[in-house]
Design a protein around this motif. Structure first.
Motif, PDB file in Angstrom:
ATOM      1  N   LEU A 111       0.828  -1.209   0.000  1.00 23.68           N
ATOM      2  CA  LEU A 111       0.000   0.000   0.000  1.00 23.68           C
ATOM      3  C   LEU A 111       0.862   1.258   0.000  1.00 23.68           C
ATOM      4  N   ASP A 112       2.033   1.185   0.623  1.00 24.15           N
ATOM      5  CA  ASP A 112       2.943   2.330   0.576  1.00 24.15           C
ATOM      6  C   ASP A 112       3.433   2.556  -0.858  1.00 24.15           C
ATOM      7  N   TYR A 113       3.698   1.458  -1.559  1.00 23.51           N
ATOM      8  CA  TYR A 113       4.113   1.589  -2.952  1.00 23.51           C
ATOM      9  C   TYR A 113       2.968   2.140  -3.801  1.00 23.51           C
ATOM     10  N   LEU A 114       1.744   1.727  -3.505  1.00 19.72           N
ATOM     11  CA  LEU A 114       0.576   2.259  -4.205  1.00 19.72           C
ATOM     12  C   LEU A 114       0.483   3.771  -4.004  1.00 19.72           C
ATOM     13  N   THR A 115       0.682   4.212  -2.768  1.00 12.11           N
ATOM     14  CA  THR A 115       0.654   5.647  -2.474  1.00 12.11           C
ATOM     15  C   THR A 115       1.707   6.390  -3.273  1.00 12.11           C
ATOM     16  N   LYS A 116       2.885   5.791  -3.386  1.00 16.51           N
ATOM     17  CA  LYS A 116       3.979   6.403  -4.153  1.00 16.51           C
ATOM     18  C   LYS A 116       3.590   6.531  -5.627  1.00 16.51           C
ATOM     19  N   LEU A 117       2.967   5.507  -6.176  1.00 16.63           N
ATOM     20  CA  LEU A 117       2.544   5.534  -7.582  1.00 16.63           C
ATOM     21  C   LEU A 117       1.547   6.659  -7.823  1.00 16.63           C
ATOM     22  N   LYS A 118       0.569   6.782  -6.940  1.00 22.95           N
ATOM     23  CA  LYS A 118      -0.461   7.792  -7.118  1.00 22.95           C
ATOM     24  C   LYS A 118       0.074   9.194  -6.866  1.00 22.95           C
ATOM     25  N   ALA A 119       1.049   9.325  -5.973  1.00 23.99           N
ATOM     26  CA  ALA A 119       1.618  10.640  -5.668  1.00 23.99           C
ATOM     27  C   ALA A 119       2.326  11.234  -6.880  1.00 23.99           C
TER      28      ALA A 119
END
Length: 495
Positions: A111-119
């Protein structure tokens, strides 16, 4: 290869999935070959969605292997990554359409990687893999921008249905984008019908060619509707459900135009702060429209020729050759044959572009189309302004037909929009049109009207005589000798 789900209970698989064990000795994975055989798929081939490039990010080798097998059986191309670092490399190297991302990536948090992608505004839709008992993580993934989630354990049919849903969403987004582009397009209401034989030929050739893969070159002055014709060719083609991507060739510098077309790697030129995919990749499966191709810099022309001939290209700063599946339509207001003679346009590219060539003539060469086109614009703007009964008066209609329209359809659109806004009542009057539409102070006819050359000559001579200080000066302006002008003046009844 085909597969079949066996009768092992979902609860047993859930127990096995939640253990997150990578050891092969601990038993088969969620989509292991033990769950299928090669005799049947259980998947309706007719319901399969268009093949996509799909990245699977999961730290379990078994999940990567078996999910890849399932995706291949559905006609997709899988890419696998066991961690975010490998995923980043693949995203930079490949055009990825969708991503499956596990919530737990070993020591990483998915989920942290997902946040990075969306950021960083990554456009790839992400579908999260989450364990059956971790519904909270599924909810959290949606809050962080995931497209959807699938609970482990899952079967191929769940994957297929999820991708079919995603494909429908993508198709809807493209449709909305296309509609928004048409609304923003100044020529969106152009009527692609004509009473003029030359225009009928143009439309017939263009629409017959729509079903082919041939490149089309649309010639004609600015504002004649070349972009609208190109879009209609795309909409009538087998590629209609895929993107229609426009590149305006004069709008950017050589380096930026090349990047916009083919994409670039981070650091390949000043200002290239991240890897990007160009318009060629965005048009994959669809149509790439090159507007004002005559403005394309000579340095980029060999790369476009390669794209047309071999369907190959390279991003700026990258040595890897990439394949593409696109159809190219180009348009120009220039005389490309003359540009070839002048050495500013490659001859081989010219002939590659004009496999099919059609011409959009200026509006003043389409006199019988002028009023129907104007009425089409009138209907569009009248509805927008809530004045559905609005019409042209007889005199306004005459002036529209008599006008020479130097700005073609683009000018007509602006004129009609202005008239709709300024008019009062249910008729657009002649005084609602711009001053250019009214006759000048002499009250005579103007070029472009449906009159004889003799009438036009007489009107012009009268105007020059009215403005000149002497007969000699008038003769000089007209390019005739004084004696000839004297005879013409006498014949016209002037003393």
């Amino acid at each position: 290869m085909a597969y079949r789900y066996n009768a092992e209970s979902r609860s047993n698989k859930a127990t096995r999935a939640n253990s997150k064990s990578k050891a092969e000795s601990n038993g088969p994975g969620l989509l292991d070959s033990g769950m299928y055989d090669d005799e049947e798929t259980g998947i309706d081939p007719a319901s399969q969605v268009r093949g996509m490039n799909i990245l699977i990010v999961d730290d379990e080798a078994n999940i990567l292997r078996t999910t890849s097998i399932a995706l291949k059986s559905m006609g997709h191309t899988p890419f696998t990554a066991e961690n975010s670092r490998r995923a980043e490399f693949i995203l930079a190297e490949e055009r990825i359409d969708a991503m499956f991302l596990d919530v737990m990536l070993g020591n990483e948090n998915g989920l942290d990687y997902l946040t990075k992608l969306k950021a960083r505004n990554e456009k790839v839709p992400v579908i999260v893999f989450t364990a059956h008992s971790s519904i909270e993580s599924a909810v959290e993934s949606m809050k962080r921008g995931a497209y959807d989630y699938i609970q482990k354990p899952f079967i191929p049919e769940e994957i297929r249905q999820m991708l079919a849903k995603l494909e429908r969403s993508i198709a809807l987004e493209r449709k909305v984008e296309a509609l928004e582009e048409q609304v923003a397009d100044k020529d969106a209401t152009i009527r692609l019908e004509s009473e003029e034989p030359d225009m009928q030929k143009t439309f017939n050739v263009a629409f017959k060619a729509a079903n082919s893969e041939a490149s089309i070159l649309i010639l004609g002055p600015s504002g004649t509707g070349k972009t609208v014709l190109a879009r209609n060719v795309h909409q009538r083609s087998p590629r209609a459900k895929e993107p229609f991507i426009t590149v305006n060739c004069p709008s950017l510098s050589r380096e930026l135009l090349e990047s916009e077309l083919f994409g670039h790697l981070k650091g390949s030129f000043t200002g290239a702060v991240k890897d990007t995919w160009g318009k060629v990749a965005a048009a994959e499966g669809g149509t790439l429209f090159l507007d004002e191709i005559g403005e394309l810099p000579l340095e980029i022309q060999p790369k476009l020729l390669r794209l047309l001939q071999d369907r190959e290209y390279e991003r700026l700063g990258e040595n890897r050759v990439r394949k593409c599946d696109i159809r190219v339509i180009a348009a120009t207001n220039r005389d490309l044959a003359a540009e070839v003679e002048a050495g500013t346009f490659r001859e081989d590219l010219f002939y590659r572009l004009k496999v099919i060539s059609v011409e959009m003539p200026p509006l003043h060469e389409r006199p019988s189309d002028i009023l129907p086109l104007a009425e089409n614009y009138l209907k569009h703007f009248a509805v927008r302004e809530g004045r559905k009964n609005l019409r042209f008066s007889t005199e306004a209609g005459r002036q529209l037909v008599d006008y020479t329209w130097p700005g073609n359809l683009r000018e007509m659109r602006n004129v009609i929009e202005r008239a709709v806004i300024l008019s009062v009542g249910d008729e657009i009057e002649a005084n609602d049109l711009p001053d250019d539409f009214s006759q000048d102070e002499s009250g005579g006819p103007r070029p472009g009207q449906m009159i004889s050359l003799a009438e036009l000559e007489e009107a012009h001579i009268r105007r020059i005589l009215a403005k000149a200080d002497s007969l000699d000066q008038a003769a000089s302006v007209l390019g005739i000798d004084t004696a000839t002008l004297y005879r013409k003046r006498k014949r016209m009844g002037l003393t």
